[in-house]
Write an enzyme that holds these catalytic residues in place. Structure first.
Site, PDB file in Angstrom:
ATOM      1  N   ALA A   1       0.948  -1.186   0.033  1.00 36.50           N
ATOM      2  CA  ALA A   1      -0.064  -0.153   0.124  1.00 36.50           C
ATOM      3  C   ALA A   1       0.912   1.178  -0.058  1.00 36.50           C
ATOM      4  O   ALA A   1       2.196   1.145   0.475  1.00 36.50           O
ATOM      5  CB  ALA A   1      -0.893  -0.036   1.110  1.00 36.50           C
TER       6      ALA A   1
ATOM      7  N   GLU B   1      -0.361  -9.492  -0.929  1.00 38.61           N
ATOM      8  CA  GLU B   1      -1.966  -9.606  -0.446  1.00 38.61           C
ATOM      9  C   GLU B   1      -2.873  -9.954  -1.951  1.00 38.61           C
ATOM     10  O   GLU B   1      -3.614 -10.651  -1.866  1.00 38.61           O
ATOM     11  CB  GLU B   1      -2.505  -8.708   0.495  1.00 38.61           C
ATOM     12  CG  GLU B   1      -1.808  -9.070   1.763  1.00 38.61           C
ATOM     13  CD  GLU B   1      -1.948  -7.863   2.830  1.00 38.61           C
ATOM     14  OE1 GLU B   1      -1.668  -6.571   2.393  1.00 38.61           O
ATOM     15  OE2 GLU B   1      -2.750  -7.993   3.939  1.00 38.61           O
TER      16      GLU B   1
ATOM     17  N   GLY C   1       0.548  -5.362   0.858  1.00 41.35           N
ATOM     18  CA  GLY C   1      -0.485  -5.220   0.001  1.00 41.35           C
ATOM     19  C   GLY C   1      -0.466  -5.952  -1.283  1.00 41.35           C
ATOM     20  O   GLY C   1      -1.078  -6.368  -1.934  1.00 41.35           O
TER      21      GLY C   1
ATOM     22  N   GLU D   1       4.656  -5.147   6.907  1.00 42.10           N
ATOM     23  CA  GLU D   1       3.886  -4.257   7.849  1.00 42.10           C
ATOM     24  C   GLU D   1       4.452  -3.999   9.144  1.00 42.10           C
ATOM     25  O   GLU D   1       4.466  -2.772   9.647  1.00 42.10           O
ATOM     26  CB  GLU D   1       2.476  -4.588   7.842  1.00 42.10           C
ATOM     27  CG  GLU D   1       1.950  -4.249   6.345  1.00 42.10           C
ATOM     28  CD  GLU D   1       1.867  -5.732   5.365  1.00 42.10           C
ATOM     29  OE1 GLU D   1       2.655  -6.501   5.864  1.00 42.10           O
ATOM     30  OE2 GLU D   1       0.890  -5.740   4.613  1.00 42.10           O
TER      31      GLU D   1
END
Ligand code: HXC
Length: 257
Positions: A65, A111, A108, A131
Protein backbone atom coordinates in the site's frame (compact mmCIF):
# COMPACT_ATOMS: atom_id res chain seq x y z
CA UNK A 1 -12.84 4.23 -19.50
CA UNK A 2 -9.45 5.88 -19.04
CA UNK A 3 -7.09 4.83 -16.25
CA UNK A 4 -4.16 6.75 -14.74
CA UNK A 5 -2.49 4.19 -12.51
CA UNK A 6 -2.93 1.00 -14.52
CA UNK A 7 -2.88 -0.09 -18.17
CA UNK A 8 -5.78 -2.20 -19.30
CA UNK A 9 -5.66 -4.28 -22.47
CA UNK A 10 -7.31 -7.33 -23.94
CA UNK A 11 -5.38 -10.12 -25.66
CA UNK A 12 -7.95 -12.28 -27.36
CA UNK A 13 -10.09 -13.74 -24.59
CA UNK A 14 -7.75 -12.55 -21.82
CA UNK A 15 -7.83 -9.26 -19.92
CA UNK A 16 -4.43 -7.82 -18.96
CA UNK A 17 -4.07 -5.30 -16.13
CA UNK A 18 -0.59 -3.81 -15.71
CA UNK A 19 0.13 -1.75 -12.60
CA UNK A 20 1.69 1.51 -13.68
CA UNK A 21 3.14 3.62 -10.89
CA UNK A 22 6.82 3.06 -11.69
CA UNK A 23 8.11 5.96 -9.55
CA UNK A 24 6.78 4.36 -6.38
CA UNK A 25 7.41 0.67 -7.17
CA UNK A 26 3.71 0.27 -8.01
CA UNK A 27 2.69 1.22 -4.48
CA UNK A 28 -1.04 0.67 -4.23
CA UNK A 29 -2.90 3.94 -3.82
CA UNK A 30 -6.63 4.21 -3.18
CA UNK A 31 -7.08 5.44 -6.77
CA UNK A 32 -5.19 2.44 -8.09
CA UNK A 33 -7.29 0.03 -6.04
CA UNK A 34 -10.45 1.63 -7.41
CA UNK A 35 -9.15 1.51 -10.98
CA UNK A 36 -8.20 -2.17 -10.66
CA UNK A 37 -11.60 -3.07 -9.22
CA UNK A 38 -13.30 -1.02 -11.97
CA UNK A 39 -11.29 -2.80 -14.68
CA UNK A 40 -12.25 -6.16 -13.20
CA UNK A 41 -15.91 -5.22 -13.11
CA UNK A 42 -15.69 -4.33 -16.79
CA UNK A 43 -14.03 -7.69 -17.56
CA UNK A 44 -16.63 -9.48 -15.41
CA UNK A 45 -19.46 -8.23 -17.58
CA UNK A 46 -17.58 -8.71 -20.88
CA UNK A 47 -18.67 -12.10 -22.21
CA UNK A 48 -15.63 -12.25 -24.51
CA UNK A 49 -13.23 -12.32 -21.54
CA UNK A 50 -12.53 -15.68 -19.91
CA UNK A 51 -9.59 -14.91 -17.60
CA UNK A 52 -7.51 -11.97 -16.37
CA UNK A 53 -3.78 -11.49 -15.77
CA UNK A 54 -2.57 -8.91 -13.26
CA UNK A 55 1.04 -7.86 -13.47
CA UNK A 56 3.50 -5.10 -12.53
CA UNK A 57 6.97 -4.25 -13.77
CA UNK A 58 10.15 -6.28 -13.81
CA UNK A 59 11.24 -4.49 -10.59
CA UNK A 60 7.99 -4.58 -8.67
CA UNK A 61 4.65 -6.32 -8.85
CA UNK A 62 3.64 -3.91 -6.07
CA UNK A 63 5.66 -2.78 -3.04
CA UNK A 64 2.59 -2.57 -0.83
CA UNK A 65 0.00 0.00 0.00
CA UNK A 66 1.15 3.56 -0.63
CA UNK A 67 2.84 4.43 2.66
CA UNK A 68 3.01 8.15 1.82
CA UNK A 69 -0.74 8.21 1.27
CA UNK A 70 -1.51 6.32 4.49
CA UNK A 71 1.02 8.11 6.67
CA UNK A 72 -1.24 10.92 7.88
CA UNK A 73 -4.35 8.85 8.59
CA UNK A 74 -5.72 8.46 12.08
CA UNK A 75 -7.77 5.60 13.51
CA UNK A 76 -11.23 7.20 13.04
CA UNK A 77 -10.44 7.90 9.36
CA UNK A 78 -9.13 4.39 8.70
CA UNK A 79 -12.12 2.86 10.48
CA UNK A 80 -14.91 5.02 9.11
CA UNK A 81 -13.67 4.87 5.50
CA UNK A 82 -13.09 1.10 5.96
CA UNK A 83 -9.68 1.63 4.38
CA UNK A 84 -8.86 -1.02 1.73
CA UNK A 85 -12.19 -2.88 2.10
CA UNK A 86 -12.89 -2.23 -1.59
CA UNK A 87 -10.13 -4.70 -2.46
CA UNK A 88 -12.66 -7.42 -1.73
CA UNK A 89 -13.85 -6.61 -5.28
CA UNK A 90 -10.78 -8.56 -6.42
CA UNK A 91 -11.47 -11.42 -4.00
CA UNK A 92 -15.06 -11.56 -5.27
CA UNK A 93 -14.14 -11.52 -8.99
CA UNK A 94 -15.67 -14.68 -10.45
CA UNK A 95 -13.52 -15.36 -13.51
CA UNK A 96 -10.01 -16.80 -13.04
CA UNK A 97 -7.17 -14.41 -12.22
CA UNK A 98 -3.46 -14.96 -12.61
CA UNK A 99 -0.90 -12.83 -10.80
CA UNK A 100 2.28 -12.56 -12.89
CA UNK A 101 4.79 -11.45 -10.27
CA UNK A 102 8.27 -10.09 -10.93
CA UNK A 103 10.34 -8.20 -8.38
CA UNK A 104 8.80 -7.11 -5.10
CA UNK A 105 5.37 -8.31 -3.98
CA UNK A 106 5.29 -6.83 -0.50
CA UNK A 107 2.53 -6.05 1.97
CA UNK A 108 -0.59 -5.24 -0.03
CA UNK A 109 1.27 -6.41 -3.16
CA UNK A 110 1.70 -9.88 -1.69
CA UNK A 111 -1.93 -9.79 -0.56
CA UNK A 112 -3.13 -8.87 -4.07
CA UNK A 113 -1.18 -11.86 -5.44
CA UNK A 114 -2.83 -14.03 -2.77
CA UNK A 115 -6.26 -12.86 -3.90
CA UNK A 116 -5.52 -14.15 -7.39
CA UNK A 117 -6.20 -17.78 -8.29
CA UNK A 118 -2.76 -18.68 -9.65
CA UNK A 119 0.57 -17.00 -8.92
CA UNK A 120 3.18 -17.34 -11.65
CA UNK A 121 6.45 -15.74 -10.58
CA UNK A 122 9.64 -14.61 -12.24
CA UNK A 123 12.95 -15.89 -10.92
CA UNK A 124 13.61 -12.46 -9.32
CA UNK A 125 10.32 -12.29 -7.37
CA UNK A 126 10.37 -11.56 -3.65
CA UNK A 127 7.42 -11.84 -1.29
CA UNK A 128 6.89 -10.46 2.18
CA UNK A 129 4.60 -8.86 4.73
CA UNK A 130 6.81 -6.07 6.09
CA UNK A 131 3.97 -4.11 7.74
CA UNK A 132 5.38 -4.87 11.21
CA UNK A 133 8.40 -2.72 10.33
CA UNK A 134 5.97 0.21 9.89
CA UNK A 135 4.20 -0.35 13.20
CA UNK A 136 1.11 -1.97 11.67
CA UNK A 137 -0.02 -5.40 10.49
CA UNK A 138 -1.28 -6.71 7.12
CA UNK A 139 -4.70 -5.28 6.29
CA UNK A 140 -6.12 -7.23 3.38
CA UNK A 141 -5.55 -10.88 4.03
CA UNK A 142 -1.87 -11.22 4.93
CA UNK A 143 -2.65 -12.87 8.25
CA UNK A 144 -5.65 -14.84 6.97
CA UNK A 145 -5.24 -15.84 3.31
CA UNK A 146 -1.49 -16.28 3.75
CA UNK A 147 -2.00 -18.58 6.77
CA UNK A 148 -4.49 -20.66 4.77
CA UNK A 149 -2.14 -20.71 1.79
CA UNK A 150 1.27 -21.45 3.35
CA UNK A 151 0.46 -22.41 6.94
CA UNK A 152 1.08 -20.91 10.36
CA UNK A 153 4.86 -21.41 10.63
CA UNK A 154 5.80 -19.42 7.52
CA UNK A 155 3.03 -16.85 8.00
CA UNK A 156 4.11 -16.08 11.57
CA UNK A 157 7.73 -15.89 10.41
CA UNK A 158 6.90 -13.40 7.65
CA UNK A 159 4.38 -11.29 9.59
CA UNK A 160 6.38 -11.10 12.83
CA UNK A 161 9.84 -10.49 11.36
CA UNK A 162 8.95 -8.67 8.15
CA UNK A 163 11.62 -10.67 6.31
CA UNK A 164 11.35 -11.24 2.56
CA UNK A 165 11.06 -14.66 0.97
CA UNK A 166 12.73 -15.44 -2.35
CA UNK A 167 10.83 -17.13 -5.15
CA UNK A 168 12.21 -20.63 -4.52
CA UNK A 169 11.01 -20.52 -0.92
CA UNK A 170 7.67 -19.09 -2.06
CA UNK A 171 7.23 -21.99 -4.47
CA UNK A 172 8.31 -24.57 -1.87
CA UNK A 173 5.71 -23.35 0.59
CA UNK A 174 2.90 -23.25 -1.96
CA UNK A 175 2.42 -19.53 -2.58
CA UNK A 176 3.77 -19.73 -6.12
CA UNK A 177 2.50 -22.23 -8.69
CA UNK A 178 5.33 -21.86 -11.23
CA UNK A 179 8.65 -20.04 -11.57
CA UNK A 180 9.68 -18.79 -15.02
CA UNK A 181 12.50 -16.59 -16.35
CA UNK A 182 11.61 -12.90 -15.90
CA UNK A 183 11.73 -12.35 -19.67
CA UNK A 184 8.97 -14.97 -20.22
CA UNK A 185 6.75 -14.01 -17.31
CA UNK A 186 3.91 -12.10 -18.92
CA UNK A 187 3.80 -14.32 -22.02
CA UNK A 188 3.65 -17.46 -19.85
CA UNK A 189 0.85 -15.94 -17.75
CA UNK A 190 -1.05 -14.90 -20.89
CA UNK A 191 -0.63 -18.38 -22.42
CA UNK A 192 -1.94 -19.96 -19.22
CA UNK A 193 -4.87 -17.53 -19.05
CA UNK A 194 -5.67 -18.14 -22.72
CA UNK A 195 -5.73 -21.89 -22.13
CA UNK A 196 -8.19 -21.43 -19.25
CA UNK A 197 -10.27 -18.93 -21.25
CA UNK A 198 -10.84 -21.52 -23.96
CA UNK A 199 -12.42 -24.07 -21.63
CA UNK A 200 -16.12 -23.98 -20.76
CA UNK A 201 -16.60 -20.78 -18.73
CA UNK A 202 -19.33 -22.22 -16.46
CA UNK A 203 -17.03 -25.16 -15.61
CA UNK A 204 -14.07 -22.85 -15.04
CA UNK A 205 -16.03 -20.46 -12.81
CA UNK A 206 -17.49 -23.32 -10.80
CA UNK A 207 -14.07 -24.98 -10.42
CA UNK A 208 -12.78 -21.70 -8.98
CA UNK A 209 -15.77 -21.39 -6.67
CA UNK A 210 -15.42 -25.00 -5.49
CA UNK A 211 -11.70 -24.68 -4.71
CA UNK A 212 -12.36 -21.45 -2.80
CA UNK A 213 -15.04 -23.27 -0.77
CA UNK A 214 -12.26 -25.40 0.68
CA UNK A 215 -11.13 -22.35 2.64
CA UNK A 216 -14.58 -21.41 3.90
CA UNK A 217 -16.52 -24.51 4.95
CA UNK A 218 -16.00 -27.88 6.71
CA UNK A 219 -14.79 -30.77 4.51
CA UNK A 220 -18.17 -32.54 4.45
CA UNK A 221 -19.90 -29.37 3.16
CA UNK A 222 -17.14 -28.69 0.65
CA UNK A 223 -17.36 -32.23 -0.71
CA UNK A 224 -21.14 -32.03 -0.97
CA UNK A 225 -20.88 -28.69 -2.81
CA UNK A 226 -18.29 -30.11 -5.19
CA UNK A 227 -20.41 -33.20 -5.96
CA UNK A 228 -23.57 -31.16 -6.61
CA UNK A 229 -21.67 -28.79 -8.90
CA UNK A 230 -20.19 -31.79 -10.72
CA UNK A 231 -23.73 -33.19 -11.17
CA UNK A 232 -25.05 -29.83 -12.36
CA UNK A 233 -22.43 -29.57 -15.10
CA UNK A 234 -24.07 -32.55 -16.82
CA UNK A 235 -26.82 -30.06 -17.72
CA UNK A 236 -24.44 -28.15 -20.00
CA UNK A 237 -23.86 -28.57 -23.71
CA UNK A 238 -20.15 -28.24 -22.99
CA UNK A 239 -20.17 -31.47 -20.96
CA UNK A 240 -21.75 -33.33 -23.91
CA UNK A 241 -19.29 -31.75 -26.30
CA UNK A 242 -16.23 -32.33 -24.07
CA UNK A 243 -16.97 -36.02 -23.54
CA UNK A 244 -18.08 -36.63 -27.14
CA UNK A 245 -14.89 -35.00 -28.42
CA UNK A 246 -12.79 -37.25 -26.18
CA UNK A 247 -14.52 -40.37 -27.46
CA UNK A 248 -14.20 -39.18 -31.08
CA UNK A 249 -10.50 -38.33 -30.54
CA UNK A 250 -10.88 -34.67 -31.56
CA UNK A 251 -10.54 -31.29 -29.81
CA UNK A 252 -13.70 -30.02 -28.08
CA UNK A 253 -15.43 -26.90 -29.36
CA UNK A 254 -16.94 -25.43 -26.22
CA UNK A 255 -19.90 -23.13 -26.82
CA UNK A 256 -19.98 -21.36 -23.47
CA UNK A 257 -16.54 -19.88 -23.60
C1 HXC B 1 5.03 4.47 -1.14
C2 HXC B 1 6.97 3.54 -1.97
C3 HXC B 1 6.59 2.28 -1.48
C4 HXC B 1 5.34 2.16 -0.78
C5 HXC B 1 8.49 2.08 -2.45
N1 HXC B 1 8.14 3.36 -2.57
N2 HXC B 1 7.57 1.39 -1.78
N3 HXC B 1 6.17 4.62 -1.80
N4 HXC B 1 4.61 3.29 -0.64
N5 HXC B 1 4.89 1.01 -0.31
C6 HXC B 1 8.88 4.46 -3.22
C7 HXC B 1 10.07 4.90 -2.38
O1 HXC B 1 9.67 5.79 -1.38
C8 HXC B 1 10.92 5.56 -3.43
O2 HXC B 1 10.40 6.84 -3.71
C9 HXC B 1 10.69 4.69 -4.67
O3 HXC B 1 9.45 3.99 -4.43
C10 HXC B 1 11.77 3.64 -4.88
O4 HXC B 1 11.92 2.92 -3.67
P1 HXC B 1 13.33 2.68 -2.96
O5 HXC B 1 13.08 2.35 -1.53
O6 HXC B 1 14.26 3.82 -3.21
O7 HXC B 1 13.87 1.41 -3.77
P2 HXC B 1 14.77 0.19 -3.23
O8 HXC B 1 15.91 0.70 -2.39
O9 HXC B 1 15.10 -0.61 -4.45
O10 HXC B 1 13.82 -0.65 -2.26
C11 HXC B 1 12.64 -1.24 -2.76
C12 HXC B 1 11.76 -1.73 -1.59
C13 HXC B 1 11.50 -0.56 -0.61
C14 HXC B 1 12.46 -2.89 -0.85
C15 HXC B 1 10.46 -2.27 -2.22
O11 HXC B 1 11.04 0.54 -1.37
C16 HXC B 1 10.50 -0.87 0.45
O12 HXC B 1 10.84 -1.51 1.46
N6 HXC B 1 9.28 -0.37 0.27
C17 HXC B 1 8.22 -0.49 1.27
C18 HXC B 1 7.68 -1.88 1.35
C19 HXC B 1 6.61 -1.99 2.43
O13 HXC B 1 6.88 -1.72 3.61
N7 HXC B 1 5.42 -2.40 2.03
C20 HXC B 1 4.29 -2.54 2.94
C21 HXC B 1 3.47 -1.29 2.89
S1 HXC B 1 2.12 -1.35 4.05
P3 HXC B 1 11.35 8.15 -3.80
O14 HXC B 1 10.36 9.27 -3.94
O15 HXC B 1 12.17 8.17 -2.56
O16 HXC B 1 12.16 7.89 -5.05
C22 HXC B 1 0.97 -2.29 3.32
C23 HXC B 1 -0.26 -2.49 4.12
C24 HXC B 1 -1.31 -3.20 3.35
O17 HXC B 1 1.10 -2.77 2.24
C25 HXC B 1 -2.60 -3.05 4.03
C26 HXC B 1 -3.76 -3.23 3.13
C27 HXC B 1 -3.56 -2.79 1.73
Amino acid sequence: MSYETIKVETRGRVGLVTFNRPKSMNALSVQMMREIVQALQTFQSDAKIGAVVLTGSEKAFAAGADIKEMQGLDFPEALTTDLWAEWEGLGDFRKPTIAAVAGYALGGGCEVALMCDIVIAADNAKFGQPEITLGVIPGMGGTQRLARSIGKAKTMDLCLTGRLMDVQEAERCGLVARIVPASDLVEEALRTADKIANFSLPAVMLAKEAVNRAFEVPLSEGLRFERRVFHALFATEDQSEGMEAFVQKRSPQFKNR
